[in-house]
Design a protein around this motif. Structure first.
Motif, PDB file in Angstrom:
ATOM      1  N   ALA A 184       0.220   5.211  16.817  1.00 24.75           N
ATOM      2  CA  ALA A 184       0.190   4.246  15.484  1.00 24.75           C
ATOM      3  C   ALA A 184       1.604   4.681  14.780  1.00 24.75           C
ATOM      4  N   SER A 185       1.900   5.997  14.557  1.00 22.64           N
ATOM      5  CA  SER A 185       2.955   6.512  13.640  1.00 22.64           C
ATOM      6  C   SER A 185       4.165   6.807  14.484  1.00 22.64           C
ATOM      7  N   ASP A 186       4.152   6.573  15.983  1.00 25.40           N
ATOM      8  CA  ASP A 186       5.408   7.142  16.759  1.00 25.40           C
ATOM      9  C   ASP A 186       5.910   8.353  16.745  1.00 25.40           C
ATOM     10  N   THR A 187       5.100   9.250  16.610  1.00 27.65           N
ATOM     11  CA  THR A 187       5.374  10.750  16.398  1.00 27.65           C
ATOM     12  C   THR A 187       5.165  11.669  17.398  1.00 27.65           C
ATOM     13  N   GLU A 188       4.651  11.305  18.575  1.00 26.74           N
ATOM     14  CA  GLU A 188       4.209  12.305  19.579  1.00 26.74           C
ATOM     15  C   GLU A 188       5.393  13.005  20.103  1.00 26.74           C
ATOM     16  N   ASP A 190      -4.399  15.742   9.427  1.00 23.58           N
ATOM     17  CA  ASP A 190      -5.072  15.160   8.314  1.00 23.58           C
ATOM     18  C   ASP A 190      -4.814  16.134   7.069  1.00 23.58           C
ATOM     19  N   GLY A 191      -4.279  15.402   6.153  1.00 23.65           N
ATOM     20  CA  GLY A 191      -3.893  15.713   4.398  1.00 23.65           C
ATOM     21  C   GLY A 191      -2.712  16.819   4.657  1.00 23.65           C
ATOM     22  N   THR A 192      -1.954  17.036   5.873  1.00 28.17           N
ATOM     23  CA  THR A 192      -0.804  17.682   6.049  1.00 28.17           C
ATOM     24  C   THR A 192       0.291  16.793   6.389  1.00 28.17           C
ATOM     25  N   LEU A 193       0.279  15.864   7.139  1.00 28.81           N
ATOM     26  CA  LEU A 193       1.516  15.201   7.798  1.00 28.81           C
ATOM     27  C   LEU A 193       0.871  13.590   7.476  1.00 28.81           C
ATOM     28  N   MET A 194      -0.404  13.344   7.532  1.00 35.62           N
ATOM     29  CA  MET A 194      -1.014  12.053   7.123  1.00 35.62           C
ATOM     30  C   MET A 194      -1.946  12.059   6.115  1.00 35.62           C
ATOM     31  N   ASP A 195      -1.857  11.032   5.563  1.00 38.04           N
ATOM     32  CA  ASP A 195      -2.474  10.826   4.163  1.00 38.04           C
ATOM     33  C   ASP A 195      -3.891   9.964   4.546  1.00 38.04           C
ATOM     34  N   SER A 196      -4.713  10.799   5.158  1.00 38.41           N
ATOM     35  CA  SER A 196      -6.093  10.256   5.934  1.00 38.41           C
ATOM     36  C   SER A 196      -7.399  10.694   5.284  1.00 38.41           C
ATOM     37  N   VAL A 197      -7.200  11.200   4.079  1.00 36.61           N
ATOM     38  CA  VAL A 197      -8.562  12.103   3.451  1.00 36.61           C
ATOM     39  C   VAL A 197      -9.562  10.978   3.215  1.00 36.61           C
ATOM     40  N   ASP A 198      -8.914   9.749   2.507  1.00 36.89           N
ATOM     41  CA  ASP A 198      -9.737   8.886   1.924  1.00 36.89           C
ATOM     42  C   ASP A 198     -10.860   8.106   3.111  1.00 36.89           C
ATOM     43  N   ARG A 199      -9.883   7.983   4.028  1.00 38.53           N
ATOM     44  CA  ARG A 199     -10.500   7.347   5.182  1.00 38.53           C
ATOM     45  C   ARG A 199     -11.695   8.309   5.955  1.00 38.53           C
ATOM     46  N   ILE A 200     -11.327   9.491   5.960  1.00 34.80           N
ATOM     47  CA  ILE A 200     -12.446  10.468   6.650  1.00 34.80           C
ATOM     48  C   ILE A 200     -13.613  10.472   5.643  1.00 34.80           C
ATOM     49  N   THR A 203      -3.707   5.055   6.677  1.00 34.18           N
ATOM     50  CA  THR A 203      -3.466   6.239   6.914  1.00 34.18           C
ATOM     51  C   THR A 203      -2.201   6.363   7.168  1.00 34.18           C
ATOM     52  N   PRO A 204      -1.113   6.152   5.963  1.00 31.67           N
ATOM     53  CA  PRO A 204       0.171   6.482   6.217  1.00 31.67           C
ATOM     54  C   PRO A 204       0.635   7.813   6.405  1.00 31.67           C
ATOM     55  N   LEU A 205       1.924   8.080   6.957  1.00 28.74           N
ATOM     56  CA  LEU A 205       2.481   9.445   6.799  1.00 28.74           C
ATOM     57  C   LEU A 205       2.728   9.613   5.405  1.00 28.74           C
ATOM     58  N   PHE A 206       2.524  11.011   4.963  1.00 32.40           N
ATOM     59  CA  PHE A 206       3.060  11.101   3.614  1.00 32.40           C
ATOM     60  C   PHE A 206       4.756  11.071   3.361  1.00 32.40           C
TER      61      PHE A 206
END
Length: 221
Positions: free
Chosen positions: A123-127, A12-22, A86-89
């Protein structure tokens, strides 16, 4: 910088733009339980911690029952109620693809619980990019070095061969405590002034800059 064998990412906040949602989910959690919601800046500062530690930080007077209610309500708000994207950056995928193509080992050390990481990976197909991961419900919370130490042991990597990349003081303090290098990113939670206190090897303002730093070439596009 391009000689590291293992690159460990915060999520969170590094690869994914999820700060606002959190933040919005935490504020809504407080309102749902008739508690004073934390200010945006205040709620933002707990990103990276495990959920129990984050709740204890934001609601220090909450009793055990309230903590359980806050935990359940936050999960409900984040997963089922909040629709903030929460998109990837930008350039996250290019960075992961190119690091893996260079033969780097990739890992995640996150404040998310395992179920949360699996959900965003799906969701991001990154595993498939990552060789190992550590989550907050199976490790000691950041900034304790437990996550990094266990990743190094699992992947059989020496400390000088690894780097931690993150947007918070918790990430960089964790790396410092574990005795590995770190790189701070300023587009997430903490700014350069905060991150610089933990002696990172570099601080960058975008994933494109990080790509240049780690791979010694500019990202295409």
């Amino acid at each position: 910088m391009h000689n590291y064998k293992l690159v460990i990412f915060d999520w969170d906040g590094t690869l994914m733009d999820s700060v606002d949602r959190i933040v919005f989910s935490m504020q809504a959690t407080a309102v749902a339980l008739s508690l004073a919601p934390p200010a945006y800046h205040q709620a933002k500062q707990i990103i990276g911690l495990s959920l129990p530690k984050a709740i204890a930080t934001l609601f220090p007077e909450a009793n055990e029952e309230q903590v359980q209610l806050l935990t359940a309500q936050y999960k409900h708000q984040y997963v089922e109620v909040n629709t903030t994207p929460t998109p990837l950056f930008d350039h996250a995928l290019e960075l992961l693809v190119n690091l893996k193509n260079e033969g780097k080992l990739l890992a995640v050390a996150t404040g998310k619980a395992r179920a949360g990481l699996q959900r965003v990976w799906l969701a991001s197909d990154t595993e498939h990019f990552f060789h190992a991961s550590r989550c907050a419900d199976e490790s000691i919370s950041k900034p304790d070095p437990d996550m990094i130490n266990s990743l190094l042991a699992e992947l059989k990597i020496e400390k000088h061969q690894a780097v931690m990349i993150g947007d918070t003081s918790f990430d960089l303090e964790m790396a410092q405590s574990a005795g590995i290098d770190s790189i701070g990113v300023t587009y997430g939670v903490h700014d350069e002034e905060v991150l610089s206190k933990y002696q990172p090897k570099a601080i960058v303002g975008s994933l494109a800059q990080l790509h240049q730093l780690l791979l010694n070439r500019a990202v295409k596009g």
